[in-house]
Design a protein around this motif. Structure first.
Motif, PDB file in Angstrom:
ATOM      1  N   MET A 154       0.830  -1.208   0.000  1.00  0.00           N
ATOM      2  CA  MET A 154       0.000   0.000   0.000  1.00  0.00           C
ATOM      3  C   MET A 154       0.864   1.258   0.000  1.00  0.00           C
ATOM      4  O   MET A 154       0.532   2.249  -0.659  1.00  0.00           O
ATOM      5  CB  MET A 154      -0.941  -0.006   1.216  1.00  0.00           C
ATOM      6  CG  MET A 154      -1.963  -1.123   1.199  1.00  0.00           C
ATOM      7  SD  MET A 154      -3.056  -1.077  -0.237  1.00  0.00           S
ATOM      8  CE  MET A 154      -4.325   0.031   0.345  1.00  0.00           C
ATOM      9  N   SER A 155       1.986   1.244   0.731  1.00  0.00           N
ATOM     10  CA  SER A 155       2.820   2.459   0.699  1.00  0.00           C
ATOM     11  C   SER A 155       3.507   2.593  -0.655  1.00  0.00           C
ATOM     12  O   SER A 155       3.801   3.709  -1.102  1.00  0.00           O
ATOM     13  CB  SER A 155       3.800   2.552   1.870  1.00  0.00           C
ATOM     14  OG  SER A 155       4.404   1.341   2.168  1.00  0.00           O
ATOM     15  N   SER A 156       3.739   1.475  -1.339  1.00  0.00           N
ATOM     16  CA  SER A 156       4.278   1.554  -2.705  1.00  0.00           C
ATOM     17  C   SER A 156       3.276   2.255  -3.627  1.00  0.00           C
ATOM     18  O   SER A 156       3.645   3.099  -4.440  1.00  0.00           O
ATOM     19  CB  SER A 156       4.538   0.152  -3.275  1.00  0.00           C
ATOM     20  OG  SER A 156       5.441  -0.564  -2.487  1.00  0.00           O
ATOM     21  N   VAL A 157       2.003   1.883  -3.494  1.00  0.00           N
ATOM     22  CA  VAL A 157       0.983   2.464  -4.375  1.00  0.00           C
ATOM     23  C   VAL A 157       0.879   3.977  -4.133  1.00  0.00           C
ATOM     24  O   VAL A 157       0.860   4.768  -5.073  1.00  0.00           O
ATOM     25  CB  VAL A 157      -0.386   1.767  -4.162  1.00  0.00           C
ATOM     26  CG1 VAL A 157      -1.474   2.445  -4.987  1.00  0.00           C
ATOM     27  CG2 VAL A 157      -0.293   0.290  -4.517  1.00  0.00           C
ATOM     28  N   LEU A 158       0.850   4.384  -2.876  1.00  0.00           N
ATOM     29  CA  LEU A 158       0.681   5.813  -2.592  1.00  0.00           C
ATOM     30  C   LEU A 158       1.849   6.654  -3.093  1.00  0.00           C
ATOM     31  O   LEU A 158       1.669   7.761  -3.589  1.00  0.00           O
ATOM     32  CB  LEU A 158       0.546   6.028  -1.081  1.00  0.00           C
ATOM     33  CG  LEU A 158      -0.882   6.042  -0.556  1.00  0.00           C
ATOM     34  CD1 LEU A 158      -0.883   6.191   0.949  1.00  0.00           C
ATOM     35  CD2 LEU A 158      -1.694   7.176  -1.187  1.00  0.00           C
ATOM     36  N   ALA A 159       3.059   6.096  -2.959  1.00  0.00           N
ATOM     37  CA  ALA A 159       4.235   6.869  -3.373  1.00  0.00           C
ATOM     38  C   ALA A 159       4.594   6.604  -4.835  1.00  0.00           C
ATOM     39  O   ALA A 159       5.448   7.285  -5.408  1.00  0.00           O
ATOM     40  CB  ALA A 159       5.420   6.538  -2.471  1.00  0.00           C
ATOM     41  N   GLY A 160       3.963   5.585  -5.437  1.00  0.00           N
ATOM     42  CA  GLY A 160       4.260   5.273  -6.831  1.00  0.00           C
ATOM     43  C   GLY A 160       5.653   4.709  -7.031  1.00  0.00           C
ATOM     44  O   GLY A 160       6.210   4.769  -8.127  1.00  0.00           O
ATOM     45  N   LYS A 161       6.213   4.159  -5.985  1.00  0.00           N
ATOM     46  CA  LYS A 161       7.510   3.467  -6.128  1.00  0.00           C
ATOM     47  C   LYS A 161       7.652   2.394  -5.051  1.00  0.00           C
ATOM     48  O   LYS A 161       6.945   2.454  -4.035  1.00  0.00           O
ATOM     49  CB  LYS A 161       8.657   4.464  -6.060  1.00  0.00           C
ATOM     50  CG  LYS A 161       8.881   5.126  -4.721  1.00  0.00           C
ATOM     51  CD  LYS A 161       9.881   6.235  -4.900  1.00  0.00           C
ATOM     52  CE  LYS A 161      11.022   6.079  -3.927  1.00  0.00           C
ATOM     53  NZ  LYS A 161      11.586   7.338  -3.482  1.00  0.00           N
ATOM     54  N   ILE A 162       8.554   1.452  -5.286  1.00  0.00           N
ATOM     55  CA  ILE A 162       8.603   0.299  -4.380  1.00  0.00           C
ATOM     56  C   ILE A 162       9.037   0.742  -2.981  1.00  0.00           C
ATOM     57  O   ILE A 162      10.081   1.369  -2.812  1.00  0.00           O
ATOM     58  CB  ILE A 162       9.534  -0.788  -4.945  1.00  0.00           C
ATOM     59  CG1 ILE A 162       8.916  -1.307  -6.253  1.00  0.00           C
ATOM     60  CG2 ILE A 162       9.707  -1.926  -3.940  1.00  0.00           C
ATOM     61  CD1 ILE A 162       9.791  -2.239  -7.038  1.00  0.00           C
ATOM     62  N   SER A 163       8.200   0.399  -2.018  1.00  0.00           N
ATOM     63  CA  SER A 163       8.412   0.870  -0.641  1.00  0.00           C
ATOM     64  C   SER A 163       9.227  -0.132   0.158  1.00  0.00           C
ATOM     65  O   SER A 163       9.091  -1.347  -0.023  1.00  0.00           O
ATOM     66  CB  SER A 163       7.045   1.050   0.012  1.00  0.00           C
ATOM     67  OG  SER A 163       7.168   1.158   1.406  1.00  0.00           O
ATOM     68  N   PRO A 164      10.028   0.366   1.087  1.00  0.00           N
ATOM     69  CA  PRO A 164      10.652  -0.556   2.044  1.00  0.00           C
ATOM     70  C   PRO A 164       9.607  -1.127   3.002  1.00  0.00           C
ATOM     71  O   PRO A 164       8.444  -0.725   2.962  1.00  0.00           O
ATOM     72  CB  PRO A 164      11.641   0.336   2.811  1.00  0.00           C
ATOM     73  CG  PRO A 164      11.243   1.739   2.536  1.00  0.00           C
ATOM     74  CD  PRO A 164      10.379   1.755   1.316  1.00  0.00           C
ATOM     75  N   ILE A 165      10.042  -2.043   3.848  1.00  0.00           N
ATOM     76  CA  ILE A 165       9.177  -2.623   4.894  1.00  0.00           C
ATOM     77  C   ILE A 165       9.650  -2.048   6.222  1.00  0.00           C
ATOM     78  O   ILE A 165      10.854  -1.951   6.458  1.00  0.00           O
ATOM     79  CB  ILE A 165       9.309  -4.167   4.878  1.00  0.00           C
ATOM     80  CG1 ILE A 165       8.583  -4.737   3.648  1.00  0.00           C
ATOM     81  CG2 ILE A 165       8.776  -4.788   6.162  1.00  0.00           C
ATOM     82  CD1 ILE A 165       8.696  -6.241   3.467  1.00  0.00           C
ATOM     83  N   ASP A 166       8.733  -1.639   7.079  1.00  0.00           N
ATOM     84  CA  ASP A 166       9.173  -1.061   8.356  1.00  0.00           C
ATOM     85  C   ASP A 166       9.480  -2.173   9.363  1.00  0.00           C
ATOM     86  O   ASP A 166       8.971  -3.291   9.241  1.00  0.00           O
ATOM     87  CB  ASP A 166       8.135  -0.066   8.896  1.00  0.00           C
ATOM     88  CG  ASP A 166       7.206  -0.715   9.886  1.00  0.00           C
ATOM     89  OD1 ASP A 166       6.507  -1.663   9.479  1.00  0.00           O
ATOM     90  OD2 ASP A 166       7.203  -0.313  11.059  1.00  0.00           O
TER      91      ASP A 166
END
Ligand code: XUL
Length: 505
Positions: A187-199
């Motif tokens: 979901m954070s990838s979709v919002l930022a439009g790039k592959i997100s790290p994992i917290d």
């Protein structure tokens, strides 16, 4: 001064929610919830899930569509998204999304139909990986070793065993998987439009992260599936900014400079949304799952391997016990006896604590704690046709189990902060209070998961504020129910009997 607004989202099992906070006024100024089953019937889910026995998945495209609809709805309702300074979210934990080589491009163009190497995502309710749990546990040197390394024993719903099952059953599709995401990082990838790290917080629920060093655990990756290191994104602290939001969301009026943070798991987020940034108070989330958790400063795992140690959003640790037969078990009980919520509550108040010695083990679905893989209801001194007694027995079992299995956390709570849908229900909170001999409070803002996300966004935006300062004003407790001494005594006596019944099973 213009208001400083932060947006918090929560992608849970059954719904997607948003809350918008005005940080200076210490107020929630907008809330919205979209229920998956109701709003997106074309995905054919039941309560947001696709079930086949103990295999439980969800369609990730449904979450994307819901996110888009949510922003559309906010634009229509003229929510002041242009003043949002930062946003983040929380998601159901452990679920995994499998993506092919077109994921990065798909995100940039915001075209996501073709980016999945597996169309559905196994979620936390899936209990189909016992074999893989055993294989990983053995390869890592047994339960003690896995616990020390990752903070938890191997669990059916945890991401590592799920990845291993996918690799074993569909090696071709696993090979085509270029990225594995959690629901949160997807979901954070979709919002930022790039592959997100994992917290670190949600990374703790994978059986893949070295819980002390907060990095991928080489031996765990090796025990899980080949080439896994290349498919996983980096691990980062929970206040990490992924980037500005993707222009797709700007068309709905969102501030183009809004900082889009990494998302975390719903339980770590709830910890923050309840203001539990110090040791001493217990949080109980009464949602689809029932969870019992608290903040912990030092490293401590459950020697029996039933509970979990996660990294909390503040960088401390948190302890967590998760019970699968939570709100959905109550729903199934209501369906079984054809009673609405009001009647269910009347039944709880019309029956007496201890239920005349009746006991029920209410495993409508496979249970996590205690581990029960085969669903079933087990009664002691309880007739099936006695609806009121069955309803009370269900809630008493849920609360007794919570108390029985919390010993390893050494928390001895003076107060419990309750959150989640069922926490509005006083007769249920009364049983929680009586079983634990503890005052139960609610927090001003009931949606602690989404609030935790908004507060994390604020923390990242301000940079220099302490966690305590960030949560103050939003997480003040409101007394809900006090324990009744007569009932406390009854439950103290009932606990060993309940424990014996549970362990006999
Ligand atoms: C926690 C867990 C559940 C999910 C559901 O370990 O499995 O609480 O996060 O939301």
């Amino acid at each position: 001064m213009r208001e400083r607004l932060f947006l918090g989202l929560d992608c849970s099992t059954q719904s997607l929610s948003a809350i918008l906070i005005d940080f200076d006024a210490k107020k929630v100024i907008y809330e919205k919830q979209l229920i998956f089953e109701k709003e997106f019937p074309h995905y054919e889910t039941k309560s947001g899930t696709l079930r086949n026995g103990n295999v439980v998945h969800s369609p990730p495209l449904m979450w994307v569509e819901a996110l888009d609809q949510l922003f559309q709805a906010m634009a229509k309702e003229k929510v002041p998204l242009d003043r949002v300074l930062a946003l983040s979210g929380s998601a159901q934990q452990h679920g995994s999304v499998y993506l092919n080589e077109s994921f990065a491009k798909g995100l940039a163009a915001m075209r996501l139909e073709g980016v999945f190497s597996r169309p559905t995502a196994p979620i936390w309710m899936d209990a189909s990986t016992s074999g893989e749990c055993e294989e990983i546990r053995q390869a890592m040197g047994g339960m003690g070793a896995v616990l020390e390394a990752t903070g938890s024993n191997t669990f059916e719903r945890f991401t590592g065993p799920q990845i291993r099952k996918f690799y074993k059953e569909e090696p071709g599709l696993y090979a085509k998987t270029k990225h594995v995401a959690l629901v949160s990082s997807f979901m954070s990838s979709v919002l930022a439009g790039k592959i997100s790290p994992i917290d670190y917080g949600d990374g703790s629920g994978m059986n893949l992260m070295d819980i002390r060093k907060k990095e991928w655990h080489a031996k765990a990756l090796e025990a899980t599936a080949p080439n896994l290191a290349e498919k996983l994104p980096p691990l980062v602290p929970s206040a990490t900014v992924v980037g500005p939001v993707h222009p797709h969301f700007v068309q709905y009026g969102l501030n183009p400079k809004a900082l889009s943070l990494v998302w975390t798991g719903d339980n770590p987020s709830s910890l923050l949304g309840l203001g539990l940034v110090e040791e001493g108070i217990v949080g109980v989330s009464l949602g689809t799952s029932f969870t019992y958790f608290g903040c912990l400063r030092s490293f401590h795992v459950d020697p029996k391997g039933e509970g979990h140690l996660f990294v909390s959003p503040t960088g401390d640790y948190m302890t967590l016990n998760c019970f699968l037969n939570g709100a959905l078990a109550i729903q199934k009980m209501r369906e079984k006896y054809g009673v609405d919520w009001a009647t269910f509550n009347q039944m709880l108040t019309a029956t007496t604590p201890g239920n005349g010695g009746a006991l029920l083990l209410p495993y409508f679905d496979a249970e996590i704690i205690p581990k029960v893989l085969k669903p079933g209801l087990h009664r002691l001194q309880l007739r099936e046709d006695d609806a009121p007694a069955n309803c009370r027995a269900l809630v008493e079992a849920q609360m007794l189990s919570m108390r029985l299995h919390a010993g390893w956390m050494h928390l001895k709570p003076q107060r419990i902060y309750a959150t989640g849908g069922v926490s509005h229900n006083d007769p249920i909170l009364q049983i929680l209070a009586d079983v634990h001999n503890c005052e139960v409070m609610r927090i001003q803002v009931p949606k602690s998961t989404a609030l935790g996300a908004a507060l994390r966004a604020a923390y990242a935006y301000f940079g220099k504020m302490s966690w305590k300062e960030v949560v103050t004003g939003f997480t003040e407790p409101i007394p809900a129910v006090r324990p009744e001494p007569r009932a406390v005594k009854i439950y103290n006596e009932m606990l060993p009997k309940y424990a014996a019944f549970e362990s006999k099973l």
